[in-house]
Design an enzyme around this catalytic site. Structure first.
Site, short mmCIF file in Angstrom:
data_model
loop_
_atom_site.label_atom_id
_atom_site.label_comp_id
_atom_site.label_asym_id
_atom_site.label_seq_id
_atom_site.Cartn_x
_atom_site.Cartn_y
_atom_site.Cartn_z
N MET A 1 27.14 24.20 -22.30
CA MET A 1 27.13 25.29 -23.27
C MET A 1 28.32 25.13 -24.22
O MET A 1 29.48 25.14 -23.79
CB MET A 1 27.19 26.66 -22.56
CG MET A 1 25.92 26.98 -21.77
SD MET A 1 26.03 28.53 -20.85
CE MET A 1 27.02 28.03 -19.44
N LEU A 2 28.01 24.98 -25.49
CA LEU A 2 29.02 24.73 -26.51
C LEU A 2 30.03 25.86 -26.56
O LEU A 2 29.66 27.04 -26.55
CB LEU A 2 28.34 24.58 -27.88
CG LEU A 2 29.03 23.69 -28.91
CD1 LEU A 2 29.29 22.31 -28.35
CD2 LEU A 2 28.17 23.59 -30.17
N CYS B 1 18.70 21.00 -28.01
CA CYS B 1 19.41 21.93 -28.89
C CYS B 1 18.70 22.05 -30.24
O CYS B 1 18.43 21.05 -30.89
CB CYS B 1 20.84 21.47 -29.10
SG CYS B 1 21.80 22.61 -30.11
N LYS C 1 17.73 16.12 -21.08
CA LYS C 1 17.48 17.57 -21.08
C LYS C 1 16.65 17.89 -22.32
O LYS C 1 17.06 17.58 -23.43
CB LYS C 1 18.78 18.36 -21.10
CG LYS C 1 18.56 19.88 -21.00
CD LYS C 1 19.89 20.62 -20.84
CE LYS C 1 19.65 22.10 -20.53
NZ LYS C 1 19.13 22.86 -21.67
N HIS D 1 14.09 22.79 -20.16
CA HIS D 1 14.24 24.20 -20.56
C HIS D 1 12.83 24.72 -20.81
O HIS D 1 12.13 24.23 -21.70
CB HIS D 1 15.10 24.30 -21.83
CG HIS D 1 15.43 25.70 -22.22
ND1 HIS D 1 16.52 26.00 -23.00
CD2 HIS D 1 14.83 26.89 -21.95
CE1 HIS D 1 16.57 27.31 -23.19
NE2 HIS D 1 15.55 27.87 -22.57
N GLY E 1 16.35 28.00 -17.87
CA GLY E 1 15.88 29.07 -18.75
C GLY E 1 15.66 30.39 -18.04
O GLY E 1 14.72 30.49 -17.25
#
Length: 328
Positions: A17-18, A98, A137, A169, A210
């Site tokens: 997670m950025l 992303c 991913k 996800h 998710g």
């Protein structure tokens, strides 16, 4: 050289997670769980190759640790994978999930689902330079390309290049019209599609990501897939990780209390501050440690109001904890 593939426990992982899963968060998370697989924030190949900072720095205590790369140039991804291997990372993961505009403009992230042959070439070159797992991913689809056939074509192409581990996800991504935040919430979850994928590809390692918020939810998913990746909940309610080793991985060891975890973290914080780091670089990650406990609001407020101040040190944390006790 023996592959590390068998040494990684993929039962539970914390999503990249950025701005969140930096090395300070990962050190904190590792205090709570020895088994959880931790991921870096997504790092672009350009940052690693051309950036002035050390984008591969981590604490040795963070293992098992995976580096997530963003990029679409096979040669650049191979360079970065080799660097990660040499620096001791346990896995390199390629981001095909992303949906942000910034990522699309660089031609990587979710938009690459539309070009599985390029993803396969990336994976192939990455695997040639490192004897650690190279994983992908991804989402279950993008825009109008969200059929099960589209997803399986992507998986078929990428697995043939040597990828045997996918983190899915369970939402599709809208590349236009939704912000990254909206893309994490608006497209509906479709767990059944990921479960079907595992049924159809039993030889592949499949983790689901998710909307999973509790270890009980994770347990239910583990009946259908190999692993569960938890994102925001593991950050906002980090104490969730304190029972992973026992409840999901079957280890016979005591569950540490929140106060014990904080006590274990203090020397790390002290060293960080002594080396010139700011206190709030770490306290922002532990704001949620006491979530749901009496006094948690006092804890959050005191840290938020004081940890950013010049010269702030461990005493701020101790004072915040002390103030919690006053109202209990």
């Amino acid at each position: 050289m023996k592959s590390k593939e068998k040494t990684i426990n993929r039962t539970l992982s914390v999503a990249p997670m950025l701005d969140w899963t930096d090395r300070h968060y990962r050190y904190f998370a590792r205090l709570m769980s020895s088994e959880t697989l931790l991921y870096t924030e997504m790092v672009t190949t350009g940052a690693i190759i051309h950036g002035k900072g050390d984008y591969l720095a981590y604490n040795v205590e963070e293992h098992p640790l995976a580096l997530q790369l963003g990029g679409s140039d096979p040669a650049a991804l191979a360079i970065c994978t080799k660097k990660a291997f040499e620096r001791g990372y346990d896995e390199v993961n390629l981001n095909i999930g992303c949906p942000s505009d910034r990522v699309q403009s660089g031609q990587f992230g979710a938009c690459l689902m539309a070009d599985p042959k390029l993803v396969a070439e990336c994976v192939s070159q990455m695997k040639q330079v490192a004897d650690i797992p190279v994983t992908v991913k991804t989402r279950i689809g993008i825009d109008e390309q969200d059929s099960y056939a589209f997803l399986t074509e992507f998986v078929d192409t990428v697995k043939d290049a040597g990828c045997d581990t996918f983190i899915i996800h369970a939402r599709k991504a809208w590349l236009n019209g939704l912000s990254p935040k909206e893309n994490r919430e608006i497209p509906p979850l479709d767990y059944s599609r990921v479960h079907q994928l595992k049924q159809d590809y039993p030889q592949l390692n499949m983790s689901i990501n998710g909307g999973i918020k509790t270890l009980e939810d994770a347990k239910l998913q583990l009946d259908k897939v190999d692993g569960v990746m938890i994102g925001r909940e593991a950050y906002q309610n980090p104490y969730l990780l304190a029972e992973v080793d026992q409840k999901l991985c079957g280890l016979d060891k005591p569950v540490l209390s929140r106060d014990h975890i904080l006590e274990m973290l203090l020397p790390y914080i002290e060293q960080h501050v002594q080396q010139g780091g700011r206190l709030n670089h770490i306290t922002r990650h532990i704001i949620g440690l006491y979530q749901g406990e009496m006094g948690s609001r006092v804890w959050r407020r005191y840290l938020s109001e004081n940890a950013h101040k010049a010269g702030a040190g461990v005493d701020v944390i101790l004072k915040a904890r002390e103030q919690m006790d006053r109202i209990t």
